[in-house]
Design a protein around this motif. Structure first.
Motif, PDB file in Angstrom:
ATOM      1  N   GLU A 170       0.835  -1.214   0.000  1.00 43.85           N
ATOM      2  CA  GLU A 170       0.000   0.000   0.000  1.00 43.85           C
ATOM      3  C   GLU A 170       0.867   1.261   0.000  1.00 43.85           C
ATOM      4  OE1 GLU A 170      -2.900  -0.109   3.127  1.00 43.85           O
ATOM      5  OE2 GLU A 170      -3.530  -2.131   2.597  1.00 43.85           O
ATOM      6  N   ILE A 171       1.887   1.250   0.836  1.00 48.45           N
ATOM      7  CA  ILE A 171       2.753   2.436   0.939  1.00 48.45           C
ATOM      8  C   ILE A 171       3.443   2.717  -0.398  1.00 48.45           C
ATOM      9  CG2 ILE A 171       4.922   3.259   1.961  1.00 48.45           C
ATOM     10  CD1 ILE A 171       4.077   1.774   4.520  1.00 48.45           C
ATOM     11  N   LEU A 172       3.979   1.675  -0.989  1.00 48.03           N
ATOM     12  CA  LEU A 172       4.723   1.863  -2.242  1.00 48.03           C
ATOM     13  C   LEU A 172       3.794   2.239  -3.389  1.00 48.03           C
ATOM     14  CD1 LEU A 172       7.267  -1.099  -1.945  1.00 48.03           C
ATOM     15  CD2 LEU A 172       7.749   1.316  -1.681  1.00 48.03           C
ATOM     16  N   THR A 173       2.611   1.640  -3.395  1.00 51.03           N
ATOM     17  CA  THR A 173       1.652   1.978  -4.449  1.00 51.03           C
ATOM     18  C   THR A 173       1.248   3.446  -4.335  1.00 51.03           C
ATOM     19  OG1 THR A 173       0.836  -0.279  -4.311  1.00 51.03           O
ATOM     20  CG2 THR A 173      -0.522   1.272  -5.539  1.00 51.03           C
ATOM     21  N   GLN A 174       0.966   3.856  -3.095  1.00 48.62           N
ATOM     22  CA  GLN A 174       0.604   5.270  -2.875  1.00 48.62           C
ATOM     23  C   GLN A 174       1.730   6.202  -3.312  1.00 48.62           C
ATOM     24  OE1 GLN A 174      -0.553   6.207   1.097  1.00 48.62           O
ATOM     25  NE2 GLN A 174      -2.543   5.196   0.926  1.00 48.62           N
ATOM     26  N   ALA A 175       2.968   5.732  -3.147  1.00 52.07           N
ATOM     27  CA  ALA A 175       4.110   6.581  -3.520  1.00 52.07           C
ATOM     28  C   ALA A 175       4.391   6.539  -5.023  1.00 52.07           C
ATOM     29  CB  ALA A 175       5.341   6.136  -2.744  1.00 52.07           C
ATOM     30  N   GLY A 176       3.577   5.752  -5.749  1.00 51.72           N
ATOM     31  CA  GLY A 176       3.704   5.760  -7.206  1.00 51.72           C
ATOM     32  C   GLY A 176       4.522   4.626  -7.794  1.00 51.72           C
ATOM     33  N   TYR A 177       4.819   3.627  -6.993  1.00 51.83           N
ATOM     34  CA  TYR A 177       5.582   2.487  -7.514  1.00 51.83           C
ATOM     35  C   TYR A 177       4.629   1.373  -7.939  1.00 51.83           C
ATOM     36  CZ  TYR A 177       9.632   4.650  -5.250  1.00 51.83           C
ATOM     37  OH  TYR A 177      10.619   5.519  -4.870  1.00 51.83           O
ATOM     38  N   ARG A 178       5.113   0.530  -8.827  1.00 52.13           N
ATOM     39  CA  ARG A 178       4.379  -0.707  -9.127  1.00 52.13           C
ATOM     40  C   ARG A 178       4.957  -1.785  -8.210  1.00 52.13           C
ATOM     41  NH1 ARG A 178       4.771  -1.684 -15.388  1.00 52.13           N
ATOM     42  NH2 ARG A 178       3.707  -3.603 -14.793  1.00 52.13           N
ATOM     43  N   VAL A 179       4.055  -2.587  -7.670  1.00 48.98           N
ATOM     44  CA  VAL A 179       4.497  -3.508  -6.629  1.00 48.98           C
ATOM     45  C   VAL A 179       4.154  -4.949  -6.996  1.00 48.98           C
ATOM     46  CG1 VAL A 179       4.118  -4.193  -4.226  1.00 48.98           C
ATOM     47  CG2 VAL A 179       4.275  -1.787  -4.808  1.00 48.98           C
ATOM     48  N   ARG A 180       5.119  -5.829  -6.738  1.00 50.53           N
ATOM     49  CA  ARG A 180       4.856  -7.270  -6.776  1.00 50.53           C
ATOM     50  C   ARG A 180       5.400  -7.844  -5.468  1.00 50.53           C
ATOM     51  NH1 ARG A 180       7.470  -9.905 -10.691  1.00 50.53           N
ATOM     52  NH2 ARG A 180       8.682  -8.134 -11.412  1.00 50.53           N
ATOM     53  N   ALA A 181       4.786  -8.947  -5.022  1.00 54.67           N
ATOM     54  CA  ALA A 181       5.190  -9.457  -3.705  1.00 54.67           C
ATOM     55  C   ALA A 181       5.314 -10.967  -3.728  1.00 54.67           C
ATOM     56  CB  ALA A 181       4.163  -9.031  -2.660  1.00 54.67           C
ATOM     57  N   ALA A 182       6.203 -11.460  -2.882  1.00 50.02           N
ATOM     58  CA  ALA A 182       6.371 -12.903  -2.719  1.00 50.02           C
ATOM     59  C   ALA A 182       6.667 -13.178  -1.258  1.00 50.02           C
ATOM     60  CB  ALA A 182       7.527 -13.395  -3.586  1.00 50.02           C
ATOM     61  N   GLY A 183       6.243 -14.397  -0.806  1.00 51.99           N
ATOM     62  CA  GLY A 183       6.421 -14.719   0.609  1.00 51.99           C
ATOM     63  C   GLY A 183       7.519 -15.727   0.863  1.00 51.99           C
ATOM     64  N   SER A 184       8.224 -16.132  -0.188  1.00 53.55           N
ATOM     65  CA  SER A 184       9.267 -17.156  -0.021  1.00 53.55           C
ATOM     66  C   SER A 184      10.336 -16.981  -1.090  1.00 53.55           C
ATOM     67  CB  SER A 184       8.653 -18.545  -0.145  1.00 53.55           C
ATOM     68  OG  SER A 184       8.115 -18.687  -1.446  1.00 53.55           O
TER      69      SER A 184
END
Lengths: 229, 405
Positions: free
Chosen positions: A20-34
């Motif tokens: 959420e923070i990065l998206t709000q700051a204008g970044y595109r975000v992808r995430a992984a848990g491992s």
């Protein structure tokens, strides 16, 4: 084109918050848990930077860092709950761009991420920058103000580049001297003042009353961001 | 409790050492006595052998063959002439001078160990096979003889002291190992707990900061979000301090000594402090001497932590709008870093106090100041704090810090 950041952390709530923070700051975000998820995501599309947790369920963040760096030389910031010197030194010693200890404030993370991105992708995504009425033409090493193109000397260019990459932050005279004159830092303060004065005359409308390049008494200088004016 | 058990151990070791020494000595004396029978009789008493040799009209009659058991014997008259013999080796002469007798009576006769027995009719000599008996003639000055018990006591005490010394070393090592195991367990536990707190705290801090910055939040909720964010930061600082203070306490924090210029270090510290927004709402000033300060040898990470703690402490306890000053001074062999702030938030009710915290801190102060004192102590320096209407915290460090951990 916004930067794409890959978040690798095993804690879903933290991934969500960072996203959420990065998206709000204008970044595109992808995430992984491992580690596995991170490698899969990485192979699908190489991100511009990685925020990497050290302790992951299926492996070690330091090891994953090595695998990522083998594929692509990209900026990596470790986000870790381990605050021991050894862990921090190991992360930075491996060649990571930064090591942030949890917990951290969103603003702190964003500033450090921006600093890393600016340092790594300097000039790659930005050839012209604006400072009020002044345009900085990085490729040509000059500034344009009131329709007039003013060339910068090598020292002025390096000075402006350093200030720009850290705009909004105070840079001490020692940091600026180190950026301009590698080696022992003795006796350059007065020369630095001369370069600052000349740079002001090129980027400021009123060099004697600067709006952007400010002196912080006893410490150094600060280039103000546009949103601070 | 520990001293009592240490004393018990020492007594036990002393008694054991005394017993071991006494038993060894008794055993040694017993053995020597039993095998030598007072140093006189090797197999059978000479008196018995002599008694079994009788003179009769026809000559000498010997009935003690069994007593000799492989030995030989001879009888010399007053002139040193052989008058009787039994199994005498052939190479031995039959006439002996006074000097011959004087020599073999103490030592050997042609390498045969011999014993002598004075009789009315001469000297009975009983010899054993070569290389079967070791003879030694012991003579001693009476003064030395009298001093033997003293020497014995001295050596006994020396042995006892050595045993006790080794026992103490072993005990100390054992206690240290025990302490290290306990410290490691404590460290592991605190590390584990603080590690587990960090990630959820990141989420709390992240969302509260986001809420605080949200423009559509009511002033009341804005204030609440700010309070959550601020308190989370306090918990973060506590967790960080707790970890480091514990590591310093257990001497588990290695000092990474570097040489650096205090002015450069202090300017960067101040810049980071201001860049981090910690001083928002305060006037900040840095005061450095015009003459350059000598190079400092210290652990910059720990020193940064100590000064950051002092600055944070100052922000926390000073009235918004007041000033915070940071500076350094050369004080001979020591470098003085100081942080001043004030007026304090509760200056009216807060008593003026001044103290020098030892490395173990003080209950009246938080972990932050205790940590500052610990870091100063680890560098061989000290920390001094004075609180009143304004506060002043000082960190005194020798220029060449040797480091204690």
């Amino acid at each position: 084109m916004p930067y794409t950041i890959l978040i690798v952390d095993d804690e879903p709530a933290l991934r969500q918050m960072l996203g959420e923070i990065l998206t709000q700051a204008g970044y595109r975000v992808r995430a992984a848990g491992s580690c596995t998820g991170a490698m899969e995501s990485f192979m699908k599309q190489i991100p511009d930077a990685v925020l990497l947790d050290v302790m992951l369920p299926d492996g070690d963040g330091f090891e994953l860092f090595g695998r990522l760096r083998q594929k692509q030389e990209l900026p990596v910031i470790f986000l870790s709950a381990r605050d021991e010197d050894e862990a921090r030194l190991r992360g930075l010693g491996l060649g990571a761009d930064d090591y942030i200890t949890k917990p951290f404030l969103p603003q702190e993370l964003l500033l450090r991420l921006q600093a890393v991105l600016r340092r790594v992708y300097r000039g790659a995504k930005e050839s012209v920058s604006r400072l009020g009425d002044t345009e900085i033409l990085w490729d040509q090493g000059m500034v344009r103000r009131a329709g007039q193109e003013i060339p910068l000397t090598a020292k002025e260019f390096a000075l402006l580049r350093t200030l720009w990459e850290n705009r909004g932050r105070i840079l001490t005279i020692d940091v600026l001297c180190a950026a301009l004159w590698p080696g022992p830092l003795i006796g350059y303060e007065n020369t630095l003042m001369v370069h600052i004065r000349r740079l002001r005359s090129k980027i400021e409308a009123e060099p004697s009353h600067p709006r952007y390049l400010l002196t912080v008494r006893g410490l150094g200088y600060r280039l103000r961001r546009e949103d601070e004016i | 409790m520990r001293i009592r058990s240490l004393a018990k151990g020492a007594v036990l070791v002393a008694v054991s050492a005394a017993l071991v020494t006494l038993l060894t000595l008794l055993g040694l004396f017993g053995f020597v006595y039993s095998v030598s029978d007072g140093g006189r009789n090797w197999n059978a008493p000479l008196s018995e052998i002599s008694a079994s040799l009788t003179r009769q009209e026809k000559g000498y009659v010997f009935s003690g063959e069994d007593l000799l058991q492989g030995r030989w014997a001879m009888l010399l008259d007053e002139g040193g002439n052989l008058v009787w013999s039994f199994r005498k080796p052939e190479e031995l002469p039959e006439k002996y001078t006074i000097s011959d007798v004087a020599s073999f009576s103490r030592w050997y006769l042609e390498d045969y160990p011999v014993q002598c027995w004075i009789r009315e009719d001469g000297l009975l000599v009983v010899g054993s096979p070569r290389n079967s008996i070791w003879k030694h003639n012991l003579e001693m000055d009476m003064e030395n003889m009298i001093a033997i018990p003293g020497w014995f006591l001295g050596f006994f005490l020396l042995s006892l002291g050595s045993v006790l010394g080794f026992a103490c070393l072993a005990a100390r090592r054992w206690f240290r190992q025990e302490q290290q195991i306990r410290d490691a367990a404590r460290s592991g536990w605190i590390n584990g707990v603080s590690h587990d707190i960090r990630t959820p705290l990141s989420v709390v801090m992240g969302y509260s900061a986001q809420l605080e910055a949200a423009p559509d939040l009511s002033p009341e909720n804005h204030r609440r979000a700010g309070a959550i964010r601020a308190q989370s930061q306090t918990i973060r600082d506590l967790v960080n301090d707790l970890n480091l203070t514990m590591r310093l306490d257990c001497a588990m924090q290695p000092l990474r000594m570097e040489k650096f210029m205090p002015e450069v270090f202090l300017r960067q510290l101040a810049a980071d402090f201001l860049n981090g927004g910690m001083s928002d709402g305060f006037e900040f000033e840095i005061l450095l001497p015009e003459t350059p300060l000598p190079v400092l040898q210290a652990d910059p990470f720990l020193l940064r932590r100590a000064l950051n703690n002092l600055l944070s402490n100052c922000v926390r306890h000073s009235l918004p709008g007041s000033s915070i000053r940071l500076g350094a001074e050369n004080r001979g062999k020591e470098l003085l870093f100081w942080v001043e702030g004030g007026p304090a938030q509760s200056a009216g009710s807060r008593p003026v106090s001044s103290c020098t915290l030892e490395a173990d801190g003080g209950a009246a102060h938080g972990t932050g100041l205790k940590l500052v004192a610990q870091i100063a102590a680890a560098h061989g320096g000290s920390a001094r704090f004075s609180f009143g209407s304004s506060s002043r915290c000082e960190l005194w460090l020798p220029y060449r810090c040797k480091g204690k951990s």
